[in-house]
Design an enzyme around this catalytic site. Structure first.
Site, PDB file in Angstrom:
ATOM      1  N   GLU A  93      26.828  -8.317  15.608  1.00  0.00           N
ATOM      2  CA  GLU A  93      25.730  -8.977  14.907  1.00  0.00           C
ATOM      3  C   GLU A  93      24.475  -8.112  14.924  1.00  0.00           C
ATOM      4  O   GLU A  93      24.270  -7.307  15.835  1.00  0.00           O
ATOM      5  CB  GLU A  93      25.455 -10.341  15.546  1.00  0.00           C
ATOM      6  CG  GLU A  93      26.623 -11.288  15.319  1.00  0.00           C
ATOM      7  CD  GLU A  93      26.424 -12.672  15.907  1.00  0.00           C
ATOM      8  OE1 GLU A  93      26.825 -13.628  15.243  1.00  0.00           O
ATOM      9  OE2 GLU A  93      25.892 -12.786  17.022  1.00  0.00           O
ATOM     10  N   CYS A 113      30.306  -6.820  25.556  1.00  0.00           N
ATOM     11  CA  CYS A 113      29.561  -6.165  26.637  1.00  0.00           C
ATOM     12  C   CYS A 113      30.335  -6.348  27.929  1.00  0.00           C
ATOM     13  O   CYS A 113      30.921  -7.402  28.167  1.00  0.00           O
ATOM     14  CB  CYS A 113      28.182  -6.806  26.776  1.00  0.00           C
ATOM     15  SG  CYS A 113      27.126  -5.995  28.008  1.00  0.00           S
ATOM     16  N   CYS A 120      24.209 -14.754  29.499  1.00  0.00           N
ATOM     17  CA  CYS A 120      24.170 -14.092  28.191  1.00  0.00           C
ATOM     18  C   CYS A 120      25.487 -14.325  27.446  1.00  0.00           C
ATOM     19  O   CYS A 120      26.570 -14.085  27.993  1.00  0.00           O
ATOM     20  CB  CYS A 120      23.943 -12.596  28.395  1.00  0.00           C
ATOM     21  SG  CYS A 120      24.025 -11.650  26.865  1.00  0.00           S
ATOM     22  N   GLY A 161      25.794  -5.669  23.547  1.00  0.00           N
ATOM     23  CA  GLY A 161      26.203  -4.461  24.256  1.00  0.00           C
ATOM     24  C   GLY A 161      25.146  -3.877  25.164  1.00  0.00           C
ATOM     25  O   GLY A 161      23.987  -4.284  25.159  1.00  0.00           O
ATOM     26  N   GLU A 162      25.581  -2.907  25.973  1.00  0.00           N
ATOM     27  CA  GLU A 162      24.697  -2.217  26.905  1.00  0.00           C
ATOM     28  C   GLU A 162      24.514  -0.775  26.392  1.00  0.00           C
ATOM     29  O   GLU A 162      25.424   0.047  26.495  1.00  0.00           O
ATOM     30  CB  GLU A 162      25.336  -2.246  28.312  1.00  0.00           C
ATOM     31  CG  GLU A 162      24.696  -1.343  29.331  1.00  0.00           C
ATOM     32  CD  GLU A 162      23.152  -1.458  29.412  1.00  0.00           C
ATOM     33  OE1 GLU A 162      22.611  -2.571  29.394  1.00  0.00           O
ATOM     34  OE2 GLU A 162      22.505  -0.398  29.466  1.00  0.00           O
ATOM     35  N   SER A 191      16.857  -1.180  25.446  1.00  0.00           N
ATOM     36  CA  SER A 191      16.850  -2.149  26.541  1.00  0.00           C
ATOM     37  C   SER A 191      18.113  -1.972  27.371  1.00  0.00           C
ATOM     38  O   SER A 191      19.213  -1.840  26.833  1.00  0.00           O
ATOM     39  CB  SER A 191      16.812  -3.565  25.952  1.00  0.00           C
ATOM     40  OG  SER A 191      16.783  -4.520  26.978  1.00  0.00           O
ATOM     41  N   SER A 214      16.036  -5.197  31.727  1.00  0.00           N
ATOM     42  CA  SER A 214      16.288  -6.628  31.913  1.00  0.00           C
ATOM     43  C   SER A 214      16.334  -6.911  33.407  1.00  0.00           C
ATOM     44  O   SER A 214      17.376  -6.749  34.045  1.00  0.00           O
ATOM     45  CB  SER A 214      17.617  -7.001  31.249  1.00  0.00           C
ATOM     46  OG  SER A 214      17.527  -6.735  29.869  1.00  0.00           O
ATOM     47  N   LEU A 215      15.223  -7.329  33.949  1.00  0.00           N
ATOM     48  CA  LEU A 215      15.113  -7.469  35.404  1.00  0.00           C
ATOM     49  C   LEU A 215      15.572  -8.865  35.856  1.00  0.00           C
ATOM     50  O   LEU A 215      16.491  -8.984  36.653  1.00  0.00           O
ATOM     51  CB  LEU A 215      13.655  -7.189  35.812  1.00  0.00           C
ATOM     52  CG  LEU A 215      13.407  -6.935  37.293  1.00  0.00           C
ATOM     53  CD1 LEU A 215      14.155  -5.702  37.781  1.00  0.00           C
ATOM     54  CD2 LEU A 215      11.904  -6.778  37.563  1.00  0.00           C
ATOM     55  N   HIS A 216      14.911  -9.893  35.402  1.00  0.00           N
ATOM     56  CA  HIS A 216      15.274 -11.301  35.628  1.00  0.00           C
ATOM     57  C   HIS A 216      15.167 -11.797  37.074  1.00  0.00           C
ATOM     58  O   HIS A 216      15.166 -12.998  37.310  1.00  0.00           O
ATOM     59  CB  HIS A 216      16.681 -11.629  35.115  1.00  0.00           C
ATOM     60  CG  HIS A 216      16.920 -11.243  33.696  1.00  0.00           C
ATOM     61  ND1 HIS A 216      16.069 -11.596  32.685  1.00  0.00           N
ATOM     62  CD2 HIS A 216      17.905 -10.498  33.108  1.00  0.00           C
ATOM     63  CE1 HIS A 216      16.532 -11.107  31.530  1.00  0.00           C
ATOM     64  NE2 HIS A 216      17.624 -10.429  31.764  1.00  0.00           N
ATOM     65  N   ASN A 290      17.518 -19.029  26.413  1.00  0.00           N
ATOM     66  CA  ASN A 290      18.149 -19.626  25.235  1.00  0.00           C
ATOM     67  C   ASN A 290      19.505 -20.193  25.611  1.00  0.00           C
ATOM     68  O   ASN A 290      20.211 -19.613  26.438  1.00  0.00           O
ATOM     69  CB  ASN A 290      18.313 -18.567  24.139  1.00  0.00           C
ATOM     70  CG  ASN A 290      16.973 -18.124  23.603  1.00  0.00           C
ATOM     71  OD1 ASN A 290      16.159 -18.938  23.197  1.00  0.00           O
ATOM     72  ND2 ASN A 290      16.712 -16.816  23.638  1.00  0.00           N
TER      73      ASN A 290
HETATM   74  N1  SAH Z   1      22.392  -5.034  27.624  1.00  0.00           N
HETATM   75  C1  SAH Z   1      21.007  -4.738  27.333  1.00  0.00           C
HETATM   76  C2  SAH Z   1      20.627  -5.062  25.915  1.00  0.00           C
HETATM   77  C3  SAH Z   1      20.602  -6.547  25.600  1.00  0.00           C
HETATM   78  S1  SAH Z   1      18.964  -7.015  25.290  1.00  0.00           S
HETATM   79  C4  SAH Z   1      20.119  -5.438  28.341  1.00  0.00           C
HETATM   80  O1  SAH Z   1      20.628  -6.199  29.146  1.00  0.00           O
HETATM   81  O2  SAH Z   1      18.922  -5.172  28.372  1.00  0.00           O
HETATM   82  C5  SAH Z   1      19.057  -8.740  25.295  1.00  0.00           C
HETATM   83  C6  SAH Z   1      18.028  -9.344  26.226  1.00  0.00           C
HETATM   84  O3  SAH Z   1      18.174 -10.774  26.223  1.00  0.00           O
HETATM   85  C7  SAH Z   1      18.228  -8.893  27.660  1.00  0.00           C
HETATM   86  O4  SAH Z   1      16.999  -8.816  28.319  1.00  0.00           O
HETATM   87  C8  SAH Z   1      19.025 -10.051  28.216  1.00  0.00           C
HETATM   88  O5  SAH Z   1      19.011 -10.121  29.601  1.00  0.00           O
HETATM   89  C9  SAH Z   1      18.325 -11.211  27.567  1.00  0.00           C
HETATM   90  N2  SAH Z   1      19.142 -12.426  27.573  1.00  0.00           N
HETATM   91  C10 SAH Z   1      20.472 -12.540  27.760  1.00  0.00           C
HETATM   92  N3  SAH Z   1      20.855 -13.827  27.701  1.00  0.00           N
HETATM   93  C11 SAH Z   1      19.742 -14.541  27.459  1.00  0.00           C
HETATM   94  C12 SAH Z   1      19.502 -15.931  27.268  1.00  0.00           C
HETATM   95  N4  SAH Z   1      20.494 -16.814  27.309  1.00  0.00           N
HETATM   96  N5  SAH Z   1      18.242 -16.328  27.039  1.00  0.00           N
HETATM   97  C13 SAH Z   1      17.234 -15.425  26.981  1.00  0.00           C
HETATM   98  N6  SAH Z   1      17.403 -14.091  27.142  1.00  0.00           N
HETATM   99  C14 SAH Z   1      18.644 -13.656  27.384  1.00  0.00           C
END
Ligand code: SAH
Length: 367
Positions: A93, A113, A120, A161-162, A191, A214-216, A290
């Site tokens: 997509e 991924c 995700c 994907g990564e 990212s 993507s730290l989280h 989301n």
């Molecule tokens: N694999 C890479 C590129 C994906 S970017 C990465 O992880 O950075 C997509 C972004 O959306 C990332 O920061 C990911 O962690 C975040 N993401 C994944 N699932 C999500 C969700 N359910 N709600 C909000 N953000 C989400």
């Protein structure tokens, strides 16, 4: 896992390789082809400087990579998502987003991924294959055609994907988008979930593109649960690599933080995050979680999102809340999973991608 096809598609080859692949084609014809594909960005069939018969022959030798399955529109036309079918059956997509001051395309670097982040949707569906340069670049061109006068100025590798796991193709596509489409390096963002070798490679590469991580979570115990690759690349090593990137490129790193109710939205999370990001003067992008089919924990309620953002700002962090786009068409962050293909497969019973969802246990709520 599927093999990535090796036969080139129309955007796989650079200028010299196209000339070589079409050995015997006069160089002025190669120029016209290149002008049509890159400067004008039109479909091969619409390159009017080339005779129709030649266009037909070229189409055989260099077919398009993306076959449109579905176009979904949201936000009154300001968000458009495409589902593309690729050679061999994989699907990806792409999302186009129009803002007041810019238009951005969010592109995929892999079908599926392998990073398995539980929240995700792409991670929930698993890995299928790497994309080729042409499959990556063509996503931008196809979106650019639809955007028309609303010029596409920004590209984010934040789709499926990564990117760092497919570094070669991603980097070549960055060079192509920069050199041949004229997208400025400061408007290109990669990212990553935090693959340190990729961050280091990017730091050595010539263009100063933006790095988003993507730290989280700001401690290893929680991040190990949310982002499994953290067990291999823990936070302190990841932050070292980010510091090096900032030093080498002079570009501020940004951190993404999907806010999950009771999981990573406590005051203590904000304090830990501030401590990590302040020395880097990093930007923090807060993304209210989301919904995805395989993760049942809720996103942080809007009032708490505001409080968390305010707390970070009071702690001196440059934090903003990302406005969600296209949630109703599953186009928002973390929602890309090539949905309708899964649905179709379940109807005719074909394939493993049968639309069923593996429920992944969410990290435990913390007090
Ligand atoms: N694999 C890479 C590129 C994906 S970017 C990465 O992880 O950075 C997509 C972004 O959306 C990332 O920061 C990911 O962690 C975040 N993401 C994944 N699932 C999500 C969700 N359910 N709600 C909000 N953000 C989400």
């Amino acid at each position: 896992m599927a093999a990535t096809p090796t036969a080139p598609t129309i955007y796989d080859l650079d200028r010299d390789a196209i000339a070589e692949h079409l050995d015997g084609l006069p160089s002025y014809r190669v120029d016209q082809l290149w002008q049509g594909l890159y400067t004008d960005g039109v479909a091969l069939d619409d390159i009017s400087t080339l005779p129709a018969k030649l266009r037909g022959e070229l189409g055989q030798k260099l077919p398009a990579a993306l076959d449109m399955e579905l176009e979904s529109i949201s936000d009154r036309g300001d968000t458009v998502k495409w589902l593309w079918k690729l050679r061999g059956g994989a699907a990806i997509e792409t999302v186009l987003m129009h803002y007041k001051d810019r238009s951005t395309v969010c592109i995929s670097s892999q079908a599926g991924c392998a990073m398995a982040c539980g929240f995700c949707a792409t991670g929930q569906a698993g890995f299928e294959r790497h994309l080729t340069v042409g499959e990556i670049v063509e996503q931008v061109i196809r979106a650019r055609r639809v955007a028309g006068d609303k010029r596409v100025s920004n590209i984010v590798f934040m789709g499926m994907g990564e990117p760092m796991a497919n570094f070669g193709a991603v980097w070549e596509s960055v060079e192509r988008l920069h050199g041949d489409f004229g997208i400025s390096a400061r408007n290109l963002t990669i990212s990553t979930v935090g693959l340190i070798p990729g961050i280091r490679q990017l730091a050595e590469a010539p263009l100063p593109v933006n790095l988003a991580v993507s730290l989280h979570a700001a401690n290893d115990e929680l991040r190990n649960e949310m982002v499994p690759i953290n067990k291999r690349y823990p936070i302190s090593d990841l932050l070292d690599a980010c510091h090096d990137y900032f030093d080498k490129k002079g570009r501020r790193v940004s951190f993404e933080w999907a806010l999950i109710d009771g999981v990573n939205d406590r005051d203590s999370d904000a304090h830990e995050l501030a401590k990590l990001t302040q020395p880097l003067r990093a930007h923090v992008n807060l993304i209210p979680l989301n919904p995805t089919p395989g993760y049942l924990t809720q996103g942080t309620p809007p009032a708490r999102v505001r409080e968390f953002a305010d707390l970070l700002v009071n702690l001196g962090v440059n934090a903003t809340v990302r406005k969600n786009r296209g949630t109703d068409i599953d186009a928002a962050c973390g929602q890309l999973r090539a949905n309708s293909v899964a649905a179709e497969a379940s109807v005719d019973g074909a394939g493993a991608n049968d639309g069923t969802v593996t429920k992944i246990n969410p990290p435990t709520r913390r007090s």
